[in-house]
Design a protein around this motif. Structure first.
Motif, PDB file in Angstrom:
ATOM      1  N   LEU A  11       0.821  -1.208  -0.051  1.00 51.74           N
ATOM      2  CA  LEU A  11       0.052   0.090  -0.092  1.00 51.74           C
ATOM      3  C   LEU A  11       0.915   1.313  -0.238  1.00 51.74           C
ATOM      4  O   LEU A  11       1.863   1.434   0.756  1.00 51.74           O
ATOM      5  CB  LEU A  11      -0.910   0.002   1.150  1.00 51.74           C
ATOM      6  CG  LEU A  11      -1.686   1.098   1.417  1.00 51.74           C
ATOM      7  CD1 LEU A  11      -2.897   1.438   0.474  1.00 51.74           C
ATOM      8  CD2 LEU A  11      -2.439   1.282   3.013  1.00 51.74           C
ATOM      9  N   VAL A  12       0.575   2.169  -0.923  1.00 49.71           N
ATOM     10  CA  VAL A  12       1.408   3.476  -0.955  1.00 49.71           C
ATOM     11  C   VAL A  12       0.542   4.538  -1.245  1.00 49.71           C
ATOM     12  O   VAL A  12      -0.600   4.295  -2.218  1.00 49.71           O
ATOM     13  CB  VAL A  12       2.449   3.243  -2.157  1.00 49.71           C
ATOM     14  CG1 VAL A  12       1.885   2.833  -3.441  1.00 49.71           C
ATOM     15  CG2 VAL A  12       3.577   4.428  -1.869  1.00 49.71           C
ATOM     16  N   GLN A  13       0.905   5.843  -1.116  1.00 51.16           N
ATOM     17  CA  GLN A  13       0.230   6.880  -1.137  1.00 51.16           C
ATOM     18  C   GLN A  13       0.333   7.276  -2.799  1.00 51.16           C
ATOM     19  O   GLN A  13       1.560   7.033  -3.321  1.00 51.16           O
ATOM     20  CB  GLN A  13       0.445   8.022  -0.289  1.00 51.16           C
ATOM     21  CG  GLN A  13      -0.184   7.968   1.023  1.00 51.16           C
ATOM     22  CD  GLN A  13       0.181   8.899   1.877  1.00 51.16           C
ATOM     23  OE1 GLN A  13       0.992   9.975   1.666  1.00 51.16           O
ATOM     24  NE2 GLN A  13      -0.846   9.223   2.713  1.00 51.16           N
ATOM     25  N   ALA A  14      -0.482   8.135  -3.312  1.00 48.58           N
ATOM     26  CA  ALA A  14      -0.405   8.591  -4.637  1.00 48.58           C
ATOM     27  C   ALA A  14       0.989   9.462  -4.626  1.00 48.58           C
ATOM     28  O   ALA A  14       1.184  10.169  -3.775  1.00 48.58           O
ATOM     29  CB  ALA A  14      -1.562   9.267  -5.020  1.00 48.58           C
ATOM     30  N   GLY A  15       1.598   9.187  -5.912  1.00 51.19           N
ATOM     31  CA  GLY A  15       3.145   9.929  -5.760  1.00 51.19           C
ATOM     32  C   GLY A  15       4.131   9.264  -5.336  1.00 51.19           C
ATOM     33  O   GLY A  15       5.260   9.522  -5.473  1.00 51.19           O
ATOM     34  N   GLY A  16       3.763   8.029  -4.741  1.00 51.14           N
ATOM     35  CA  GLY A  16       4.736   7.059  -4.178  1.00 51.14           C
ATOM     36  C   GLY A  16       5.344   6.172  -4.852  1.00 51.14           C
ATOM     37  O   GLY A  16       5.146   6.079  -6.208  1.00 51.14           O
ATOM     38  N   SER A  17       6.325   5.493  -4.466  1.00 51.60           N
ATOM     39  CA  SER A  17       7.048   4.612  -5.430  1.00 51.60           C
ATOM     40  C   SER A  17       7.030   2.957  -4.763  1.00 51.60           C
ATOM     41  O   SER A  17       6.915   3.040  -3.529  1.00 51.60           O
ATOM     42  CB  SER A  17       8.385   4.844  -5.670  1.00 51.60           C
ATOM     43  OG  SER A  17       8.685   6.077  -6.050  1.00 51.60           O
ATOM     44  N   LEU A  18       7.051   2.196  -5.627  1.00 51.51           N
ATOM     45  CA  LEU A  18       7.270   0.795  -5.132  1.00 51.51           C
ATOM     46  C   LEU A  18       8.260   0.009  -6.288  1.00 51.51           C
ATOM     47  O   LEU A  18       8.218   0.376  -7.378  1.00 51.51           O
ATOM     48  CB  LEU A  18       6.022  -0.105  -5.165  1.00 51.51           C
ATOM     49  CG  LEU A  18       4.976   0.187  -4.075  1.00 51.51           C
ATOM     50  CD1 LEU A  18       3.735  -0.350  -4.113  1.00 51.51           C
ATOM     51  CD2 LEU A  18       5.505  -0.186  -2.803  1.00 51.51           C
ATOM     52  N   ARG A  19       8.836  -1.127  -5.623  1.00 52.31           N
ATOM     53  CA  ARG A  19       9.702  -1.936  -6.647  1.00 52.31           C
ATOM     54  C   ARG A  19       9.209  -3.361  -6.534  1.00 52.31           C
ATOM     55  O   ARG A  19       9.681  -3.901  -5.421  1.00 52.31           O
ATOM     56  CB  ARG A  19      11.367  -1.866  -6.119  1.00 52.31           C
ATOM     57  CG  ARG A  19      12.289  -2.201  -7.080  1.00 52.31           C
ATOM     58  CD  ARG A  19      13.714  -2.531  -6.541  1.00 52.31           C
ATOM     59  NE  ARG A  19      14.687  -2.746  -7.654  1.00 52.31           N
ATOM     60  CZ  ARG A  19      15.865  -3.440  -7.248  1.00 52.31           C
ATOM     61  NH1 ARG A  19      15.924  -3.661  -5.996  1.00 52.31           N
ATOM     62  NH2 ARG A  19      16.706  -3.639  -8.345  1.00 52.31           N
ATOM     63  N   LEU A  20       8.834  -3.850  -7.367  1.00 50.72           N
ATOM     64  CA  LEU A  20       8.466  -5.187  -7.822  1.00 50.72           C
ATOM     65  C   LEU A  20       9.726  -5.960  -8.039  1.00 50.72           C
ATOM     66  O   LEU A  20      10.433  -5.569  -9.006  1.00 50.72           O
ATOM     67  CB  LEU A  20       7.287  -5.266  -8.645  1.00 50.72           C
ATOM     68  CG  LEU A  20       5.961  -4.447  -8.238  1.00 50.72           C
ATOM     69  CD1 LEU A  20       5.062  -5.036  -9.253  1.00 50.72           C
ATOM     70  CD2 LEU A  20       5.572  -4.626  -6.717  1.00 50.72           C
ATOM     71  N   SER A  21       9.782  -7.357  -7.546  1.00 48.26           N
ATOM     72  CA  SER A  21      10.615  -7.936  -7.891  1.00 48.26           C
ATOM     73  C   SER A  21      10.035  -9.341  -8.381  1.00 48.26           C
ATOM     74  O   SER A  21       8.995  -9.802  -7.889  1.00 48.26           O
ATOM     75  CB  SER A  21      11.582  -8.429  -6.744  1.00 48.26           C
ATOM     76  OG  SER A  21      12.320  -7.421  -6.529  1.00 48.26           O
ATOM     77  N   CYS A  22      10.658 -10.188  -9.254  1.00 49.01           N
ATOM     78  CA  CYS A  22      10.269 -11.468  -9.709  1.00 49.01           C
ATOM     79  C   CYS A  22      11.479 -12.427  -9.878  1.00 49.01           C
ATOM     80  O   CYS A  22      12.180 -12.284 -10.768  1.00 49.01           O
ATOM     81  CB  CYS A  22       9.393 -11.531 -11.055  1.00 49.01           C
ATOM     82  SG  CYS A  22       8.980 -13.034 -11.771  1.00 49.01           S
ATOM     83  N   ALA A  23      11.469 -13.338  -9.045  1.00 45.42           N
ATOM     84  CA  ALA A  23      12.335 -14.476  -8.961  1.00 45.42           C
ATOM     85  C   ALA A  23      12.226 -15.590  -9.757  1.00 45.42           C
ATOM     86  O   ALA A  23      10.932 -16.247  -9.566  1.00 45.42           O
ATOM     87  CB  ALA A  23      12.920 -14.733  -7.233  1.00 45.42           C
ATOM     88  N   ALA A  24      13.064 -16.006 -10.576  1.00 47.95           N
ATOM     89  CA  ALA A  24      12.668 -17.145 -11.231  1.00 47.95           C
ATOM     90  C   ALA A  24      13.612 -18.192 -11.053  1.00 47.95           C
ATOM     91  O   ALA A  24      14.743 -18.201 -10.778  1.00 47.95           O
ATOM     92  CB  ALA A  24      12.618 -16.825 -12.798  1.00 47.95           C
ATOM     93  N   SER A  25      12.887 -19.574 -10.994  1.00 51.01           N
ATOM     94  CA  SER A  25      13.625 -20.490 -10.384  1.00 51.01           C
ATOM     95  C   SER A  25      14.044 -21.350 -12.092  1.00 51.01           C
ATOM     96  O   SER A  25      13.685 -20.742 -12.952  1.00 51.01           O
ATOM     97  CB  SER A  25      12.878 -21.686  -9.905  1.00 51.01           C
ATOM     98  OG  SER A  25      11.740 -22.324 -10.685  1.00 51.01           O
ATOM     99  N   GLY A  26      14.878 -22.341 -11.774  1.00 53.12           N
ATOM    100  CA  GLY A  26      15.416 -22.844 -13.165  1.00 53.12           C
ATOM    101  C   GLY A  26      16.601 -22.351 -13.825  1.00 53.12           C
ATOM    102  O   GLY A  26      17.243 -21.268 -13.086  1.00 53.12           O
ATOM    103  N   ARG A  27      17.030 -22.970 -15.024  1.00 54.36           N
ATOM    104  CA  ARG A  27      18.152 -22.512 -15.377  1.00 54.36           C
ATOM    105  C   ARG A  27      17.933 -21.598 -16.574  1.00 54.36           C
ATOM    106  O   ARG A  27      16.990 -21.548 -17.196  1.00 54.36           O
ATOM    107  CB  ARG A  27      19.215 -23.634 -16.113  1.00 54.36           C
ATOM    108  CG  ARG A  27      19.163 -24.760 -14.981  1.00 54.36           C
ATOM    109  CD  ARG A  27      20.272 -25.790 -15.399  1.00 54.36           C
ATOM    110  NE  ARG A  27      19.114 -26.701 -16.187  1.00 54.36           N
ATOM    111  CZ  ARG A  27      19.621 -27.842 -16.890  1.00 54.36           C
ATOM    112  NH1 ARG A  27      20.985 -28.238 -16.726  1.00 54.36           N
ATOM    113  NH2 ARG A  27      18.724 -28.614 -17.448  1.00 54.36           N
ATOM    114  N   SER A  28      19.050 -20.938 -17.306  1.00 53.86           N
ATOM    115  CA  SER A  28      18.894 -20.038 -18.660  1.00 53.86           C
ATOM    116  C   SER A  28      17.929 -19.023 -18.455  1.00 53.86           C
ATOM    117  O   SER A  28      17.450 -18.628 -19.374  1.00 53.86           O
ATOM    118  CB  SER A  28      18.673 -21.220 -19.910  1.00 53.86           C
ATOM    119  OG  SER A  28      19.597 -22.144 -19.779  1.00 53.86           O
ATOM    120  N   PHE A  29      17.855 -18.273 -17.327  1.00 50.59           N
ATOM    121  CA  PHE A  29      16.890 -17.074 -17.240  1.00 50.59           C
ATOM    122  C   PHE A  29      17.343 -16.104 -18.159  1.00 50.59           C
ATOM    123  O   PHE A  29      16.370 -15.613 -18.937  1.00 50.59           O
ATOM    124  CB  PHE A  29      17.167 -16.500 -15.709  1.00 50.59           C
ATOM    125  CG  PHE A  29      16.616 -15.309 -15.390  1.00 50.59           C
ATOM    126  CD1 PHE A  29      17.048 -14.142 -15.491  1.00 50.59           C
ATOM    127  CD2 PHE A  29      15.244 -15.435 -15.306  1.00 50.59           C
ATOM    128  CE1 PHE A  29      16.383 -13.037 -15.240  1.00 50.59           C
ATOM    129  CE2 PHE A  29      14.327 -14.143 -15.057  1.00 50.59           C
ATOM    130  CZ  PHE A  29      15.106 -12.929 -15.154  1.00 50.59           C
TER     131      PHE A  29
END
Length: 133
Positions: A11-29
């Motif tokens: 949850l963030v206020q308008a004008g704010g920032s967030l950083r999403l991450s997506c971690a992948a399993s497996g090889r050859s990303f």
């Protein structure tokens, strides 16, 4: 087989920032094109951003028009992770954000539409982003 796990929502206020991450399993990303999609309540899933391999042997980034200049997609192949930096967030950015992956060379078309959810084979479970006004 690739498993994707998103994190970083909140949850963030308008004008704010967030950083999403997506971690992948497996090889050859590094051989995977990666996308971020989002789905707001009562609406269809829509494209937000993608990072894909292209001409000149480099990665290209694509963005939905409404997030250009505010969102930045990046990837760290050594960490098997793709990120979505979201700045100047607006209430209309509120949605569940999903990470998606497709291995290069497996597309049915020579000119795939990287903004289309149908092009991606693997999906994460999603992370909620809520922007308050």
């Amino acid at each position: 087989q690739v498993q994707l796990v998103e994190s970083g929502g909140g949850l963030v206020q308008a004008g704010g920032s967030l950083r999403l991450s997506c971690a992948a399993s497996g090889r050859s990303f590094s051989n995977y094109d990666m996308g971020w999609f989002r789905q707001a309540p009562g609406k269809e899933r829509e494209f937000a951003a993608a990072t894909r391999w292209g001409v000149g042997n480099t990665y290209y980034a694509d963005y939905k028009d409404s997030v250009k200049g505010r969102f930045t997609i990046s990837r760290d192949n050594a960490k098997n992770t793709v990120y979505l930096q979201m700045n100047s967030l607006k209430p209309e950015d509120t949605a569940v954000y999903y990470c998606a992956a497709r291995r290069r060379g497996t597309y049915s078309s020579s000119n795939p539409d990287y903004t289309a959810a149908r092009e991606y084979d693997y999906w994460g479970q999603g992370t909620q982003v809520t922007v308050s006004s």
